[in-house]
Scaffold this active site. Structure first.
Site, PDB file in Angstrom:
ATOM      1  N   TYR A 137      -4.100   0.309 -18.590  1.00 32.87           N
ATOM      2  CA  TYR A 137      -5.238   1.219 -18.502  1.00 32.87           C
ATOM      3  C   TYR A 137      -5.319   1.939 -19.856  1.00 32.87           C
ATOM      4  O   TYR A 137      -4.529   1.680 -20.757  1.00 32.87           O
ATOM      5  CB  TYR A 137      -5.020   2.197 -17.343  1.00 32.87           C
ATOM      6  CG  TYR A 137      -5.477   1.684 -15.985  1.00 32.87           C
ATOM      7  CD1 TYR A 137      -5.287   0.364 -15.605  1.00 32.87           C
ATOM      8  CD2 TYR A 137      -6.111   2.532 -15.077  1.00 32.87           C
ATOM      9  CE1 TYR A 137      -5.710  -0.103 -14.370  1.00 32.87           C
ATOM     10  CE2 TYR A 137      -6.532   2.080 -13.834  1.00 32.87           C
ATOM     11  CZ  TYR A 137      -6.330   0.764 -13.487  1.00 32.87           C
ATOM     12  OH  TYR A 137      -6.753   0.315 -12.258  1.00 32.87           O
TER      13      TYR A 137
ATOM     14  N   ARG B 245       3.350  -1.982  -1.042  1.00 35.40           N
ATOM     15  CA  ARG B 245       2.999  -3.014  -0.063  1.00 35.40           C
ATOM     16  C   ARG B 245       3.698  -2.826   1.284  1.00 35.40           C
ATOM     17  O   ARG B 245       3.103  -3.087   2.330  1.00 35.40           O
ATOM     18  CB  ARG B 245       3.333  -4.392  -0.637  1.00 35.40           C
ATOM     19  CG  ARG B 245       2.397  -4.804  -1.744  1.00 35.40           C
ATOM     20  CD  ARG B 245       2.955  -5.942  -2.552  1.00 35.40           C
ATOM     21  NE  ARG B 245       4.156  -5.536  -3.271  1.00 35.40           N
ATOM     22  CZ  ARG B 245       4.905  -6.338  -3.994  1.00 35.40           C
ATOM     23  NH1 ARG B 245       4.604  -7.616  -4.068  1.00 35.40           N
ATOM     24  NH2 ARG B 245       5.974  -5.876  -4.628  1.00 35.40           N
TER      25      ARG B 245
ATOM     26  N   GLN C 206      -4.107  10.110  -7.935  1.00 37.09           N
ATOM     27  CA  GLN C 206      -3.845   9.361  -9.160  1.00 37.09           C
ATOM     28  C   GLN C 206      -5.082   9.482 -10.041  1.00 37.09           C
ATOM     29  O   GLN C 206      -6.162   9.015  -9.696  1.00 37.09           O
ATOM     30  CB  GLN C 206      -3.557   7.886  -8.892  1.00 37.09           C
ATOM     31  CG  GLN C 206      -3.191   7.166 -10.205  1.00 37.09           C
ATOM     32  CD  GLN C 206      -2.864   5.698 -10.039  1.00 37.09           C
ATOM     33  OE1 GLN C 206      -3.646   4.942  -9.465  1.00 37.09           O
ATOM     34  NE2 GLN C 206      -1.721   5.278 -10.536  1.00 37.09           N
TER      35      GLN C 206
HETATM   36  C1  LIG Z   1      -3.505  -3.802  -3.114  1.00 34.13           C
HETATM   37  C2  LIG Z   1      -2.826  -3.044  -4.226  1.00 34.13           C
HETATM   38  C3  LIG Z   1      -3.568  -2.112  -4.960  1.00 34.13           C
HETATM   39  C4  LIG Z   1      -2.937  -1.385  -5.992  1.00 34.13           C
HETATM   40  N1  LIG Z   1      -3.643  -0.408  -6.654  1.00 34.13           N
HETATM   41  C5  LIG Z   1      -3.003   0.376  -7.565  1.00 34.13           C
HETATM   42  C6  LIG Z   1      -3.672   1.462  -8.177  1.00 34.13           C
HETATM   43  O1  LIG Z   1      -4.827   1.780  -7.874  1.00 34.13           O
HETATM   44  N2  LIG Z   1      -2.982   2.172  -9.123  1.00 34.13           N
HETATM   45  C7  LIG Z   1      -1.693   1.866  -9.459  1.00 34.13           C
HETATM   46  O2  LIG Z   1      -1.105   2.541 -10.317  1.00 34.13           O
HETATM   47  N3  LIG Z   1      -1.028   0.860  -8.871  1.00 34.13           N
HETATM   48  C8  LIG Z   1      -1.640   0.121  -7.929  1.00 34.13           C
HETATM   49  N4  LIG Z   1      -0.945  -0.877  -7.286  1.00 34.13           N
HETATM   50  C9  LIG Z   1       0.450  -1.116  -7.651  1.00 34.13           C
HETATM   51  C10 LIG Z   1       1.391  -0.345  -6.738  1.00 34.13           C
HETATM   52  O3  LIG Z   1       1.248   1.057  -6.901  1.00 34.13           O
HETATM   53  C11 LIG Z   1       2.855  -0.696  -7.057  1.00 34.13           C
HETATM   54  O4  LIG Z   1       3.071  -0.408  -8.422  1.00 34.13           O
HETATM   55  C12 LIG Z   1       3.196  -2.166  -6.773  1.00 34.13           C
HETATM   56  O5  LIG Z   1       2.567  -2.603  -5.586  1.00 34.13           O
HETATM   57  C13 LIG Z   1       4.707  -2.361  -6.664  1.00 34.13           C
HETATM   58  O6  LIG Z   1       5.233  -1.585  -5.618  1.00 34.13           O
HETATM   59  P1  LIG Z   1       5.655  -2.263  -4.180  1.00 34.13           P
HETATM   60  O7  LIG Z   1       6.675  -3.312  -4.478  1.00 34.13           O
HETATM   61  O8  LIG Z   1       6.218  -1.122  -3.374  1.00 34.13           O
HETATM   62  O9  LIG Z   1       4.418  -2.842  -3.591  1.00 34.13           O
HETATM   63  C14 LIG Z   1      -1.559  -1.613  -6.278  1.00 34.13           C
HETATM   64  C15 LIG Z   1      -0.849  -2.529  -5.506  1.00 34.13           C
HETATM   65  C16 LIG Z   1      -1.461  -3.246  -4.497  1.00 34.13           C
HETATM   66  C17 LIG Z   1      -0.655  -4.228  -3.680  1.00 34.13           C
HETATM   67  S1  SF4 Z   2       2.625  -9.097   3.746  1.00 34.23           S
HETATM   68 FE1  SF4 Z   2       1.447  -9.858   1.974  1.00 34.23          FE
HETATM   69  S2  SF4 Z   2      -0.614  -9.015   2.333  1.00 34.23           S
HETATM   70 FE2  SF4 Z   2       0.771  -7.852   3.634  1.00 34.23          FE
HETATM   71  S3  SF4 Z   2       1.334  -6.052   2.434  1.00 34.23           S
HETATM   72 FE3  SF4 Z   2       2.904  -7.584   2.106  1.00 34.23          FE
HETATM   73  S4  SF4 Z   2       2.260  -8.635   0.233  1.00 34.23           S
HETATM   74 FE4  SF4 Z   2       0.481  -7.544   1.011  1.00 34.23          FE
END
Ligand SMILES: Cc1cc2nc3c(=O)[nH]c(=O)nc-3n(C[C@H](O)[C@H](O)[C@H](O)COP(=O)(O)O)c2cc1C
Ligand code: SF4
Length: 408
Positions: A168, A344, A98
């Site tokens: 960003y 996540r 990225q």
């Molecule tokens: C701990 C953490 C760090 C993240 N860092 C980035 C990142 O560096 N760049 C980015 O585009 N999205 C980042 N995200 C967002 C994720 O890429 C994603 O858009 C978001 O978690 C929703 O997807 P999910 O429901 O599968 O978690 C981050 C998410 C989490 C939880």
């Molecule tokens: S359980 Fe909570 S801490 Fe663990 S990945 Fe999912 S959201 Fe993040």
């Protein structure tokens, strides 16, 4: 309908399946260089069965980092990144970098370099005015993206994902609220989209046809006066017509002004406050509720917005947001999406895909508490997962003296 676990083409490359590990800044680069810990994070994710893992975050310039502990793309970073891509490839997955510039989300105090914003504004992170780039400096940012993509190729990456989301730099140029420029990069939607299109062109020219070139685009910022779905659809249509991208990943929210829209679920206000230095912690008690709003979580929570993009565009699209089980993956495929991205759920269980493949009823153990979000300051991890290596890396106070930045 696309088959989720069948090999799939993404521009010039073929992934072993249609599941991508979304970017989650890993917080494992205390010296802004790859560590064995970072390599192991991605090796483990790859061993868990994804088609491709995304290394986050690879800034295109030192001032493009959200803080000074993040990698910025330079020749010195290439050998470590090469070890990382080798480890990912040895597990049968592809690797994406990225790349991007954090713009107003950069912590200038930590980076020792001014943060960039499209128009004059004070950074809530450093409490300093940000630098408004002139046209020459914008050209430098565009060239830095192309250079970062070339370095990613040297490091063995299969793809680059350009960050066009979360307010960003590029996303802040897209935002009518943050971009009040009077030159060719501000005003009309076409002008505000110019930077995104120029960067996509430059990256395409640098590595297109060899690496897959994707972008993570905000569908909406979720802030008054910010980018909305109809405007983002127009931007996406231009990007599609330019032919510069092999796929678009669709996201939402603002790391600067509305981070919880990215995630949905519980707002980890207490945990977030705990990583702040004391005076900022007190201030956060006052504004925390407004800053970390709560959006009810449901699986596939970005699907409703993303459907508009699927209807209007023919290019490959990656559905993101609450993809946690076979049902949501198949729903994405049924609705015509080409890939899914998971953040996540894979932080919680890097081997989740293997479990889903052996038992289609498998549910993710992630409870979307979002407590992993503040761990980006101390080595990103799911707080419910036994830690493999023990102590967190305390990046927090020394790295972000002005208070932490937001994830993503
Ligand atoms: C701990 C953490 C760090 C993240 N860092 C980035 C990142 O560096 N760049 C980015 O585009 N999205 C980042 N995200 C967002 C994720 O890429 C994603 O858009 C978001 O978690 C929703 O997807 P999910 O429901 O599968 O978690 C981050 C998410 C989490 C939880
Ligand atoms: S359980 Fe909570 S801490 Fe663990 S990945 Fe999912 S959201 Fe993040």
């Amino acid at each position: 309908m696309n088959e989720i676990f069948a090999p799939a083409e993404l521009g010039p490359i073929t992934l072993r399946n249609r599941v991508i590990k979304a970017a989650t800044f890993e917080g494992r680069t205390p010296d802004a260089l790859v560590t064995q810990d970072l390599i192991e994070f991605h090796r483990e994710t790859a061993a868990g069965g994804v088609g491709m893992t995304t290394v986050a975050y690879c800034a295109v310039a030192p001032g493009g980092r959200t803080d000074r502990h993040q990698i910025w793309m330079r020749p010195e970073a290439v050998p470590g990144l090469r070890k990382l891509t080798d480890a990912v490839h040895s597990e049968g997955a592809a690797a994406s970098a990225q790349i991007g510039h954090a713009g107003p989300v950069a912590n200038a105090r930590s980076n020792g370099v001014p943060a960039l914003a499209p128009s004059r504004m004070i950074s809530p992170l450093s409490m300093r005015f940000m630098k408004v780039p002139d046209q020459d400096e914008i050209r430098e940012v565009v060239a830095a993206h192309a250079n970062a993509a070339k370095l990613a190729e040297q490091a063995g990456f299969d793809a680059v994902e350009i960050h066009f989301g979360h307010n960003y730099l590029v996303s802040s140029f897209l935002s009518p609220r943050l971009n009040r420029r009077a030159d060719g990069y501000g005003g009309s939607t076409a002008n505000r989209a110019r930077l995104a299109r120029e960067i996509a062109w430059a990256v395409r020219k640098a590595v297109g046809g060899r690496l897959a070139v994707t972008a993570k685009l905000n569908m909406e910022d979720g802030v008054p006066g910010g980018l909305t779905v109809p405007e983002s659809l127009q931007v996406a249509a231009w990007l599609e017509a330019d032919g510069t991208l092999d796929a678009l990943e669709l996201t939402a929210g603002s790391s600067l002004l509305n981070p919880m829209l990215l995630f949905h679920g519980s707002a980890p206000r207490k945990e977030f406050a705990n990583v702040l230095p004391i005076p900022a912690r007190w201030g956060f008690r006052l504004v925390g509720r407004a800053f970390l709003k709560e959006y009810p979580y449901q699986d596939g929570y970005l699907l409703e917005r993303a459907r508009h993009f699927r209807r209007e565009l023919s290019m490959p699209l990656v559905l993101l947001g609450g993809i946690t089980n076979l049902h949501t993956m198949q729903q994405a495929m049924t609705e015509g999406f080409d890939f899914v991205a998971m953040g996540r759920a894979l932080l919680r269980e890097p081997n989740l895909l293997h479990r889903i493949r052996s038992d289609a009823t498998t549910q993710s153990a992630c409870i979307h508490c979002n407590e992993c979000m503040p761990t980006i300051y101390t080595r990103t991890r799911c707080v419910y997962r036994p830690d493999r290596t023990g102590a967190p890396i305390p990046l927090t106070l020394s790295g972000t003296e002005g208070g932490p930045k937001d994830p993503a």
